[in-house]
Design an enzyme around this catalytic site. Structure first.
Site, mmCIF file in Angstrom:
data_model
loop_
_atom_site.group_PDB
_atom_site.id
_atom_site.type_symbol
_atom_site.label_atom_id
_atom_site.label_comp_id
_atom_site.label_asym_id
_atom_site.label_seq_id
_atom_site.Cartn_x
_atom_site.Cartn_y
_atom_site.Cartn_z
ATOM 1 N N ASP A 11 -0.002 -3.410 -3.099
ATOM 2 C CA ASP A 11 -0.754 -3.070 -1.891
ATOM 3 C C ASP A 11 -1.955 -2.220 -2.301
ATOM 4 O O ASP A 11 -1.785 -1.115 -2.824
ATOM 5 C CB ASP A 11 0.158 -2.290 -0.938
ATOM 6 C CG ASP A 11 -0.470 -2.003 0.418
ATOM 7 O OD1 ASP A 11 -1.711 -2.005 0.520
ATOM 8 O OD2 ASP A 11 0.296 -1.774 1.370
ATOM 9 N N SER A 35 1.543 0.175 8.016
ATOM 10 C CA SER A 35 0.153 0.553 7.761
ATOM 11 C C SER A 35 -0.215 1.703 8.718
ATOM 12 O O SER A 35 0.474 2.719 8.723
ATOM 13 C CB SER A 35 -0.749 -0.676 7.921
ATOM 14 O OG SER A 35 -2.037 -0.454 7.423
ATOM 15 N N TRP A 36 -1.274 1.554 9.520
ATOM 16 C CA TRP A 36 -1.555 2.588 10.531
ATOM 17 C C TRP A 36 -0.339 2.803 11.424
ATOM 18 O O TRP A 36 -0.083 3.926 11.871
ATOM 19 C CB TRP A 36 -2.773 2.214 11.368
ATOM 20 C CG TRP A 36 -2.802 2.951 12.676
ATOM 21 C CD1 TRP A 36 -2.530 2.452 13.909
ATOM 22 C CD2 TRP A 36 -3.076 4.357 12.871
ATOM 23 N NE1 TRP A 36 -2.615 3.444 14.871
ATOM 24 C CE2 TRP A 36 -2.946 4.618 14.253
ATOM 25 C CE3 TRP A 36 -3.403 5.403 12.011
ATOM 26 C CZ2 TRP A 36 -3.153 5.879 14.796
ATOM 27 C CZ3 TRP A 36 -3.603 6.678 12.549
ATOM 28 C CH2 TRP A 36 -3.487 6.905 13.927
ATOM 29 N N HIS A 95 -0.282 -5.980 0.815
ATOM 30 C CA HIS A 95 -0.196 -5.105 1.982
ATOM 31 C C HIS A 95 0.422 -5.760 3.211
ATOM 32 O O HIS A 95 1.165 -5.130 3.949
ATOM 33 C CB HIS A 95 -1.605 -4.617 2.324
ATOM 34 C CG HIS A 95 -1.680 -3.747 3.543
ATOM 35 N ND1 HIS A 95 -1.152 -2.471 3.570
ATOM 36 C CD2 HIS A 95 -2.204 -3.962 4.779
ATOM 37 C CE1 HIS A 95 -1.366 -1.928 4.762
ATOM 38 N NE2 HIS A 95 -1.990 -2.818 5.514
ATOM 39 N N GLY A 145 -3.900 -0.986 12.145
ATOM 40 C CA GLY A 145 -5.323 -0.789 12.410
ATOM 41 C C GLY A 145 -5.768 0.574 11.895
ATOM 42 O O GLY A 145 -5.915 0.760 10.699
#
Length: 317
Positions: free
Chosen positions: A266, A109-110, A294, A42
């Protein structure tokens, strides 16, 4: 991926420094297993039952939790007292609650951002890191995805992302969306949230996933993910530009066994950031998946992540 399993413990815990935030957590797998915490993306993405399946349930005691304002945590989409360093404190509260001395940390990711921030703050509490789609929230990374970069590869989706924003404000899309995602008008907020979420969902895979794009039309998902993401990004992650890649920060975690899995194509968290991490921290193992974007659900990424958690479990750390 391992077969689906259900948690044997779940509930809520009080956030580190705010009475307002109650955070959902769950534990599954082997009650006597090696503890691992899954840090979702996120920010604001929340966890999914499939996230348990990255880990061998006979080897791991698997901990998932929803970060502030995300998933089942309450209040939903709350931005007050919601920063990177608040979340780092929450991870420590959860570790202490579950009475683990150290644990493995997994994030994409986050979740990779938060994993690095947590490890650099508490290096003595981390057994290993398995990271995917490296994001360090440098201005250049945010600009590529939200301003000038991915737009060149997905021009038709970019036009939809531009649509809610007047041309005079399009020079800073993150800031322009910030005002709309925090508008007192619910209709303006929701329209902006869906457009923001759709841009990410439409670009998250090598081949656009219609199911992922459809998810952006769900009011709760769009509102939560868009508001929290934008809140973090307009504040540049509440850290110095490039902080997580600084040598003095990497030196704190250089001893931690780390595997990074990165999709070659990505366009949300580009391979250049994973490569920057490798250059600063050559001790890590970096796998670049040649036919992936991604998403952790890309087949090549999924397989390599499971392989990575198996490797860490076999090390007896």
């Amino acid at each position: 991926m391992y077969p689906p399993i259900k948690p044997y413990e779940s509930g809520f815990f009080q956030s580190a420094n705010s009475e307002k935030h109650q955070l959902y957590y769950e534990v599954s797998g082997n009650k006597e297993g090696d503890p691992v915490v899954f840090l979702h993306g996120g920010p604001g993405g929340g966890t999914d039952p499939e996230d348990r399946q990255f880990f061998n349930p006979e080897k791991y005691k698997i901990v998932l939790f929803d970060q502030r304002g995300a998933g089942k945590s309450i209040p939903s989409a709350e931005l007050e007292n919601n920063t990177t360093w608040d979340l780092v404190k929450d991870i420590e509260v959860l570790r202490q609650k579950l009475d683990f001395t150290k644990w493995h940390v997994f994030g994409g990711s986050w979740g990779s951002t938060l994993s690095l921030a947590y490890a650099q703050t508490h290096p003595d509490r981390v057994k290993s890191l398995v990271l995917r789609g490296i994001l360090t929230l440098r201005r250049s990374e945010l600009r590529f995805f939200y301003q000038d970069g991915t737009s060149h590869l997905f021009p038709e989706q970019w036009e939809e992302y531009l649509a809610p924003i007047p041309e005079a404000e399009q020079h800073d899309m993150v800031k322009a969306y910030h005002s709309r995602l925090n508008s007192p008008d619910e209709n303006i907020r929701l329209a902006a949230a869906k457009a923001w979420a759709k841009w990410e969902m439409a670009t998250s895979r090598l081949i656009v996933s219609a199911d992922a794009v459809a998810q952006a039309e769900k009011d709760d998902f769009a509102n939560t993910s868009a508001r929290i993401e934008n809140h973090y990004f307009v504040n540049e992650g509440f850290m110095r530009d490039g902080q997580l890649l600084e040598k003095q920060e990497i030196d704190k975690i250089r001893h931690i066994p780390t595997i990074v899995v990165q999709g070659r194509y990505d366009v949300i968290c580009t391979a250049t950031t994973a490569w920057a991490l490798k250059r600063t921290w050559p001790e890590i193992t970096l796998h670049i998946i040649p036919d992936a974007g991604h998403s952790s659900r890309e087949p090549g990424i999924e397989r390599k992540l499971v392989e990575a958690t198996d490797i860490m479990a076999s090390k007896g750390l």
